[in-house]
Design a protein around this motif. Structure first.
Motif, mmCIF file in Angstrom:
data_model
loop_
_atom_site.group_PDB
_atom_site.id
_atom_site.type_symbol
_atom_site.label_atom_id
_atom_site.label_comp_id
_atom_site.label_asym_id
_atom_site.label_seq_id
_atom_site.Cartn_x
_atom_site.Cartn_y
_atom_site.Cartn_z
ATOM 1 N N ASN A 1 0.688 -1.353 -0.143
ATOM 2 C CA ASN A 1 -0.093 -0.169 -0.052
ATOM 3 C C ASN A 1 0.843 1.222 0.052
ATOM 4 O OD1 ASN A 1 -2.203 1.670 0.105
ATOM 5 N ND2 ASN A 1 -2.409 1.485 2.438
ATOM 6 N N LEU A 2 1.140 1.651 -1.081
ATOM 7 C CA LEU A 2 2.147 2.960 -1.334
ATOM 8 C C LEU A 2 1.810 3.801 -2.441
ATOM 9 C CD1 LEU A 2 3.789 2.033 -3.965
ATOM 10 C CD2 LEU A 2 4.992 0.649 -2.561
ATOM 11 N N ASP A 3 2.384 4.918 -2.537
ATOM 12 C CA ASP A 3 2.272 5.800 -3.708
ATOM 13 C C ASP A 3 3.596 6.118 -4.454
ATOM 14 O OD1 ASP A 3 0.742 8.071 -5.219
ATOM 15 O OD2 ASP A 3 2.702 9.136 -4.371
ATOM 16 N N HIS A 4 3.721 5.783 -5.519
ATOM 17 C CA HIS A 4 5.225 5.710 -6.151
ATOM 18 C C HIS A 4 5.728 6.937 -6.119
ATOM 19 C CE1 HIS A 4 8.103 4.562 -9.400
ATOM 20 N NE2 HIS A 4 7.805 5.601 -9.742
ATOM 21 N N ALA A 5 4.932 8.265 -6.363
ATOM 22 C CA ALA A 5 5.738 9.363 -6.265
ATOM 23 C C ALA A 5 6.496 9.765 -4.936
ATOM 24 C CB ALA A 5 4.598 10.487 -6.610
ATOM 25 N N ALA A 6 5.559 9.273 -4.039
ATOM 26 C CA ALA A 6 6.019 9.490 -2.597
ATOM 27 C C ALA A 6 7.288 8.723 -2.218
ATOM 28 C CB ALA A 6 4.967 9.095 -1.552
ATOM 29 N N VAL A 7 7.325 7.545 -2.634
ATOM 30 C CA VAL A 7 8.346 6.486 -2.355
ATOM 31 C C VAL A 7 9.557 7.020 -3.137
ATOM 32 C CG1 VAL A 7 9.557 4.299 -3.074
ATOM 33 C CG2 VAL A 7 7.013 4.376 -2.367
ATOM 34 N N VAL A 8 9.397 7.718 -4.353
ATOM 35 C CA VAL A 8 10.627 8.323 -5.048
ATOM 36 C C VAL A 8 10.988 9.428 -4.479
ATOM 37 C CG1 VAL A 8 11.261 9.380 -7.188
ATOM 38 C CG2 VAL A 8 9.891 7.433 -7.461
ATOM 39 N N LYS A 9 10.230 10.156 -3.746
ATOM 40 C CA LYS A 9 10.512 11.334 -3.181
ATOM 41 C C LYS A 9 11.335 11.194 -2.001
ATOM 42 C CE LYS A 9 8.734 15.649 -1.150
ATOM 43 N NZ LYS A 9 7.529 16.321 -0.627
ATOM 44 N N LEU A 10 10.824 10.115 -1.147
ATOM 45 C CA LEU A 10 11.611 9.658 -0.037
ATOM 46 C C LEU A 10 12.826 9.187 0.012
ATOM 47 C CD1 LEU A 10 8.362 8.136 1.936
ATOM 48 C CD2 LEU A 10 9.597 9.924 2.656
ATOM 49 N N VAL A 11 13.086 8.284 -1.253
ATOM 50 C CA VAL A 11 14.403 7.539 -1.631
ATOM 51 C C VAL A 11 15.229 9.045 -1.710
ATOM 52 C CG1 VAL A 11 15.508 6.247 -3.418
ATOM 53 C CG2 VAL A 11 13.363 5.549 -2.378
ATOM 54 N N ARG A 12 14.910 9.850 -2.806
ATOM 55 C CA ARG A 12 15.813 11.146 -3.155
ATOM 56 C C ARG A 12 16.234 11.816 -1.759
ATOM 57 N NH1 ARG A 12 14.318 13.376 -8.848
ATOM 58 N NH2 ARG A 12 16.502 13.986 -8.577
ATOM 59 N N GLN A 13 15.335 11.875 -0.786
ATOM 60 C CA GLN A 13 15.609 12.678 0.187
ATOM 61 C C GLN A 13 16.583 11.852 1.150
ATOM 62 O OE1 GLN A 13 11.571 13.242 2.121
ATOM 63 N NE2 GLN A 13 11.439 15.007 1.175
ATOM 64 N N ALA A 14 16.344 10.604 1.270
ATOM 65 C CA ALA A 14 17.457 9.733 2.196
ATOM 66 C C ALA A 14 18.638 9.599 1.553
ATOM 67 C CB ALA A 14 16.649 8.254 2.185
ATOM 68 N N LEU A 15 18.791 9.509 0.231
ATOM 69 C CA LEU A 15 20.145 9.341 -0.518
ATOM 70 C C LEU A 15 20.939 10.831 -0.674
ATOM 71 C CD1 LEU A 15 19.337 6.688 -3.104
ATOM 72 C CD2 LEU A 15 20.421 6.265 -0.991
ATOM 73 N N ARG A 16 20.246 11.981 -0.467
ATOM 74 C CA ARG A 16 20.754 13.147 -0.770
ATOM 75 C C ARG A 16 21.913 13.452 0.133
ATOM 76 N NH1 ARG A 16 16.432 16.564 -0.349
ATOM 77 N NH2 ARG A 16 15.945 16.061 -2.542
ATOM 78 N N GLY A 17 23.063 13.796 -0.509
ATOM 79 C CA GLY A 17 24.395 14.016 0.248
ATOM 80 C C GLY A 17 25.203 12.836 0.615
ATOM 81 N N THR A 18 24.663 11.716 -0.142
ATOM 82 C CA THR A 18 25.331 10.372 0.248
ATOM 83 C C THR A 18 26.379 9.732 -0.758
ATOM 84 O OG1 THR A 18 23.926 8.829 -0.670
ATOM 85 C CG2 THR A 18 23.373 9.403 1.682
ATOM 86 N N PRO A 19 27.238 8.867 -0.802
ATOM 87 C CA PRO A 19 27.917 8.479 -1.984
ATOM 88 C C PRO A 19 27.078 7.872 -2.987
ATOM 89 C CG PRO A 19 28.997 7.584 -0.001
ATOM 90 C CD PRO A 19 27.729 8.318 0.603
ATOM 91 N N LEU A 20 25.730 7.780 -3.035
ATOM 92 C CA LEU A 20 24.956 7.176 -3.932
ATOM 93 C C LEU A 20 24.263 8.619 -4.492
ATOM 94 C CD1 LEU A 20 23.300 4.037 -2.680
ATOM 95 C CD2 LEU A 20 25.107 4.368 -4.164
ATOM 96 N N ASP A 21 24.313 9.907 -4.225
ATOM 97 C CA ASP A 21 23.929 10.959 -4.646
ATOM 98 C C ASP A 21 24.908 11.600 -5.639
ATOM 99 O OD1 ASP A 21 22.673 13.279 -5.310
ATOM 100 O OD2 ASP A 21 23.005 14.033 -3.370
ATOM 101 N N THR A 22 25.005 11.044 -6.761
ATOM 102 C CA THR A 22 26.099 11.346 -7.823
ATOM 103 C C THR A 22 25.796 11.706 -8.961
ATOM 104 O OG1 THR A 22 25.967 8.943 -8.728
ATOM 105 C CG2 THR A 22 27.473 9.195 -6.788
ATOM 106 N N ASP A 23 26.796 12.141 -9.750
ATOM 107 C CA ASP A 23 26.375 12.622 -11.244
ATOM 108 C C ASP A 23 25.663 11.827 -12.142
ATOM 109 O OD1 ASP A 23 28.109 14.932 -10.546
ATOM 110 O OD2 ASP A 23 30.121 13.883 -11.409
ATOM 111 N N PRO A 24 24.857 12.423 -13.264
ATOM 112 C CA PRO A 24 24.056 11.664 -13.931
ATOM 113 C C PRO A 24 24.934 10.726 -14.580
ATOM 114 C CG PRO A 24 23.733 14.127 -14.285
ATOM 115 C CD PRO A 24 25.087 13.828 -13.337
ATOM 116 N N ALA A 25 24.167 9.499 -14.495
ATOM 117 C CA ALA A 25 24.569 8.377 -15.394
ATOM 118 C C ALA A 25 23.282 7.249 -16.042
ATOM 119 C CB ALA A 25 25.637 7.407 -14.375
ATOM 120 N N ALA A 26 23.750 6.550 -16.791
ATOM 121 C CA ALA A 26 22.752 5.627 -17.040
ATOM 122 C C ALA A 26 22.779 4.563 -16.365
ATOM 123 C CB ALA A 26 23.120 5.070 -18.679
#
Length: 449
Positions: free
Chosen positions: A219-244
């Motif tokens: 029971n989830l909302d996709h946009a909310a999950v994406v937003k939470l993931v981006r917030q959680a990864l901000r400033g970590t080693p996985l918050d990197t330059d654009p890549a494929a």
């Protein structure tokens, strides 16, 4: 837009790309977002559920290690739960357990998964904790030593389980020194000297955003999950330059296997554990649906030929089954049996005779129908919980490069013909067979075979 593309608006900056993969009548709506870093987020919304399973899957496993690194992926899996720059080990476990959730992880030969299952209202917490431990672990030196001891105990415990050990012995018989033939845990000889620096290097080189798939179902909302993931990864080693995103592991060149061999691990056990098998097919081989049917007929259940012949009619073994393991560029097909040491010869004779019979004359129409029904039923029944649905999303993306809709997969099984199965049986079961044995024997006991 394909999975290898990164969308860029007119200004040139990368942006996330989202699309709907399916709106499955047998499940929920599946959506996929590729973040600018190349990290992928897939969700399946199932409003009828009150829970969510959230997993972080990394396309790194034991086959990605060099010889001296053997066990590094598994060692790292342990260490990521020991603390980050924001949380200690106790906080990681207690924050999830305080809301009745659960966390765990596992390492395979081709990928590693970290996951949590929580109530839907606690998904933000699970995302924050799991992203934190995967992206920003500190790998403190004292924790490395603590977990080294834990892993060495795990290896010792595994050595005391001959029913598990024989599967590793069989893989070594087929693959030899290739990484697919090694223990996922590593050995005492490789784990004992492994340094924090080696593990840290493996972590930062391998755990990159393009190699990671995040999947969630419930029971989830996709946009909310994406937003939470981006917030959680901000400033970590996985918050990197654009890549494929990284492509799924290539099937070529195929892994070279050893000639058929017999490998025996002498142990004073009450029961002998034997595996007879051969190299199989890789996971993208179009014959994989026929293989599922063939496996069901041979040793996939209580109605299978081997179970009926060896256990039900003759009482020679409590456990007997066949199985197929598939990798990007190789595979295994094998039969396992656990029996009294004095019955090993008879069990092996019956197994070889049954495999030869199916290779020569194939299976029947009735067996085909039953094997197909077992494949379809086990697949659909396996989707009854959020954890299995989350795993399906991640494996589709990580291992196959696409998510096959449930109806299409069932149709592919239905399309398997008797000729398909019998042709595969003639090819596969006619191959030279390797034998792995754990029990009170030495190799000379099987030399004539």
């Amino acid at each position: 837009m394909t999975s290898s593309e990164v969308a860029r608006p007119a200004g040139g900056a990368a942006r996330a790309v989202t699309r709907t993969l399916s709106d499955d009548p047998l499940g929920g709506t599946v959506r996929r977002t590729v973040l600018p870093s190349g990290l992928r987020v897939l969700t399946e919304a199932i409003p009828a559920m009150r829970s969510v399973s959230f997993g972080i899957w990394v396309a790194v496993g034991s086959r990605d290690e060099t010889g001296p690194q053997a066990g590094a992926a598994h060692f790292l899996e342990h260490l990521l739960f020991k603390g980050t720059n924001k949380r200690g080990a106790l906080e990681i476990s207690s924050e999830i357990e305080a809301v009745g959730g659960e966390t765990n992880a596992f390492t395979t030969k081709e990928y590693t998964c970290y996951y949590a299952r929580v109530l839907d209202e606690d998904l933000p917490l699970a995302i924050d904790v799991m992203c934190d431990l995967v992206a920003d672990s500190v790998l403190a030196a004292p924790d490395v030593e603590t977990e080294r001891g834990v892993i060495l105990e795990e290896i010792a415990m595994h050595d005391d389980e001959p029913g598990d050990e024989v599967h590793d012995l069989f893989a070594r018989a087929v693959y030899g020194d290739h990484p697919l033939g090694r223990l996922i845990s590593g050995t005492e000889e490789t784990v004992t000297p492994m340094t924090r620096r080696q593990i840290q290097s493996f972590y930062r080189r391998r755990y990159t955003a393009p190699q990671i798939v995040i999947a969630a179902a419930g029971n989830l909302d996709h946009a909310a999950v994406v937003k939470l993931v981006r917030q959680a990864l901000r400033g970590t080693p996985l918050d990197t330059d654009p890549a494929a995103p990284a492509p799924h592991r290539s099937a070529t060149p195929a892994v070279r296997t050893r000639p058929a061999a017999t490998v025996v691990e002498p142990k004073e056990t009450e029961q002998a554990h034997v595996i007879l098998g051969c190299p199989g097919i890789d996971r993208l081989d179009e014959r994989r649906f026929a293989l599922g049917v063939l496996n069901n007929v041979l040793g996939g259940g209580m109605s299978s030929r081997l179970f009926q012949e060896i256990r039900e009619q003759r009482g020679l073994a409590y456990s007997v089954y066949s199985y197929a393991s598939q990798y990007a560029d190789s595979g295994l097909f094998a039969v396992y049996a656990g029996c009294a040491p004095g019955k090993v010869d008879e069990v092996l004779d019956l197994t070889r005779a049954e495999l030869a019979r199916v290779a020569a004359t194939g299976i029947t129409e009735a067996e085909l129908a039953r094997g197909k029904g077992m494949s379809k039923g086990s697949f659909v029944l396996g989707l009854e919980d959020t954890g299995s649905r989350m795993s399906r999303l991640a494996k589709g993306e990580l291992l196959y490069g696409n998510l096959m809709p449930v109806d299409e997969l069932l149709a592919r099984v239905d399309a398997v013909t008797l000729d398909d199965v019998n042709a595969l049986a003639a090819d596969l079961l006619g191959r030279p067979m390797s034998l792995a044995v754990v029990g009170p024997f030495d190799e000379s006991a099987f030399a004539a075979r």
